[in-house]
Motif scaffolding. Sequence first.
Motif, PDB file in Angstrom:
ATOM      1  N   PHE A 136       0.838  -1.196   0.000  1.00 28.76           N
ATOM      2  CA  PHE A 136       0.000   0.000   0.000  1.00 28.76           C
ATOM      3  C   PHE A 136       0.869   1.240   0.000  1.00 28.76           C
ATOM      4  CE2 PHE A 136      -2.456  -3.426   1.785  1.00 28.76           C
ATOM      5  CZ  PHE A 136      -3.609  -3.339   1.038  1.00 28.76           C
TER       6      PHE A 136
ATOM      7  N   ILE B 129      -5.875 -17.616   6.796  1.00 36.96           N
ATOM      8  CA  ILE B 129      -7.180 -16.996   7.034  1.00 36.96           C
ATOM      9  C   ILE B 129      -7.186 -15.554   6.528  1.00 36.96           C
ATOM     10  CG2 ILE B 129      -8.744 -16.175   8.844  1.00 36.96           C
ATOM     11  CD1 ILE B 129      -7.889 -18.622  10.497  1.00 36.96           C
ATOM     12  N   MET B 130      -6.073 -14.867   6.781  1.00 37.14           N
ATOM     13  CA  MET B 130      -5.989 -13.449   6.428  1.00 37.14           C
ATOM     14  C   MET B 130      -5.815 -13.250   4.935  1.00 37.14           C
ATOM     15  SD  MET B 130      -6.329 -10.724   7.947  1.00 37.14           S
ATOM     16  CE  MET B 130      -6.022 -10.934   9.665  1.00 37.14           C
ATOM     17  N   GLY B 131      -5.057 -14.137   4.298  1.00 35.52           N
ATOM     18  CA  GLY B 131      -4.877 -14.059   2.853  1.00 35.52           C
ATOM     19  C   GLY B 131      -3.569 -13.415   2.436  1.00 35.52           C
TER      20      GLY B 131
ATOM     21  N   ILE C 113      -4.592  -0.041   7.713  1.00 39.43           N
ATOM     22  CA  ILE C 113      -4.711  -1.446   7.330  1.00 39.43           C
ATOM     23  C   ILE C 113      -3.805  -2.324   8.172  1.00 39.43           C
ATOM     24  CG2 ILE C 113      -4.317  -3.079   5.450  1.00 39.43           C
ATOM     25  CD1 ILE C 113      -5.168  -0.742   3.547  1.00 39.43           C
TER      26      ILE C 113
ATOM     27  N   VAL D 159      -7.513  -5.683  -6.829  1.00 38.32           N
ATOM     28  CA  VAL D 159      -7.113  -5.554  -8.228  1.00 38.32           C
ATOM     29  C   VAL D 159      -6.815  -4.104  -8.564  1.00 38.32           C
ATOM     30  CG1 VAL D 159      -8.123  -7.579  -9.250  1.00 38.32           C
ATOM     31  CG2 VAL D 159      -9.576  -5.674  -8.646  1.00 38.32           C
ATOM     32  N   LYS D 160      -6.052  -3.463  -7.685  1.00 36.85           N
ATOM     33  CA  LYS D 160      -5.763  -2.060  -7.949  1.00 36.85           C
ATOM     34  C   LYS D 160      -4.661  -1.866  -8.972  1.00 36.85           C
ATOM     35  CE  LYS D 160      -6.029   1.491  -5.016  1.00 36.85           C
ATOM     36  NZ  LYS D 160      -5.518   2.212  -3.839  1.00 36.85           N
TER      37      LYS D 160
ATOM     38  N   GLU E 286      -4.054 -10.805  -2.604  1.00 31.61           N
ATOM     39  CA  GLU E 286      -5.511 -10.920  -2.501  1.00 31.61           C
ATOM     40  C   GLU E 286      -6.090  -9.768  -1.690  1.00 31.61           C
ATOM     41  OE1 GLU E 286      -6.709 -15.393  -1.973  1.00 31.61           O
ATOM     42  OE2 GLU E 286      -4.816 -15.041  -0.959  1.00 31.61           O
ATOM     43  N   ILE E 287      -5.351  -9.377  -0.644  1.00 31.13           N
ATOM     44  CA  ILE E 287      -5.816  -8.280   0.198  1.00 31.13           C
ATOM     45  C   ILE E 287      -5.829  -6.985  -0.598  1.00 31.13           C
ATOM     46  CG2 ILE E 287      -5.262  -6.878   2.217  1.00 31.13           C
ATOM     47  CD1 ILE E 287      -4.058  -9.371   3.465  1.00 31.13           C
ATOM     48  N   GLY E 288      -4.763  -6.779  -1.384  1.00 33.34           N
ATOM     49  CA  GLY E 288      -4.649  -5.557  -2.162  1.00 33.34           C
ATOM     50  C   GLY E 288      -5.686  -5.460  -3.255  1.00 33.34           C
TER      51      GLY E 288
ATOM     52  N   ILE F 275      -5.084  -5.196  10.684  1.00 29.31           N
ATOM     53  CA  ILE F 275      -4.676  -6.581  10.459  1.00 29.31           C
ATOM     54  C   ILE F 275      -3.925  -7.120  11.671  1.00 29.31           C
ATOM     55  CG2 ILE F 275      -3.077  -8.003   9.097  1.00 29.31           C
ATOM     56  CD1 ILE F 275      -4.115  -6.636   6.616  1.00 29.31           C
TER      57      ILE F 275
END
Lengths: 120, 200
Positions: B35, B78-80, B44, B88-89, B84-86, B48
Amino acid sequence: MLYTLTEKPNTMDFENAKAQMRKGVLEFCILSILSKNDAYATDILNTLKKSELIVVEGTLYPLLSRQKNAGLLSYRWEESTQGPPRKYYALTDKGKEALHELESSWKELIEAVDSIIHSN
Amino acid sequence: MKKTFSVNLGNRVYNIDDDAYMRLKEYLDRIESYFSDEKEREDIINDIEMRLSELFSERLTASRQVITLADVDDSIRIMGDPSEIGGVKGKSETFKSHERYGGRRRLYRDPDNRVFGGVCGGLGAYLDVDPVIIRIILVVLFFAFGVGLLVYLIMWIVVPEAKTTAQKLEMRGDPVNASNIGNFFREEFDSVKNSFKRKK
């Protein structure tokens, strides 16, 4: 045949479209959950997981942060009986407006897509 | 027996195994690098960390007081993954190219896979080659040019042994590519130079 080559589906673009769609729906659902009750992140997660809208938990946090920075959400710290204080999110007036808009465009979308799918 | 650290995660203190700590730190660093917006990143990461802290506390009992590598791996699942968290930016692609999972691989002597000093075992882990092949090459070098033994002795002295679990993880870390090897020799050269300076 050149024709079949161009018709080959591009799986990457398809994945991207699915992810975009899910993200839009998620943002809508977060606002909708918060319109009923103020909640902290884990409450929101549990609701989303129950309806299988979310695969990995981490996806939620960037959305919350973006909505907060856009002025749709506010938060406050609340003491918890188990462990450290929790960050409770609530809808702002701007958030409520956004939710109303999303609700009506969601209904329009469903009707539009339905009419296309069932017209065949 | 394992070394543990105590960490403050989301305002709670945990005892965590050293290999689990490495994995967790590397994971949080990767999220952080995802980020670019500072305000967003802080939110974030905080959120998290709070959630990871909750997941950890659910796993501890009166008879189980230490966070292990399995706990961290499960929680990360579990968190990823940061990609995946970011979402499709579009940032994900640019970051993936120079960001690698598992941290940088380092050259150590491998005490679990050794004949004399574990040099060939360590080199094998570093280069992703069966140590037997390296041993054969070294023996051939010895008979053909007489340098094999010298090279081996120098490496035995210069290359540190992987003692802790964290070091063993590092030993098997990232695959090595051309730029990694260049960096590695540059850094090793600097550290040897510095250690000579200190001795003078």
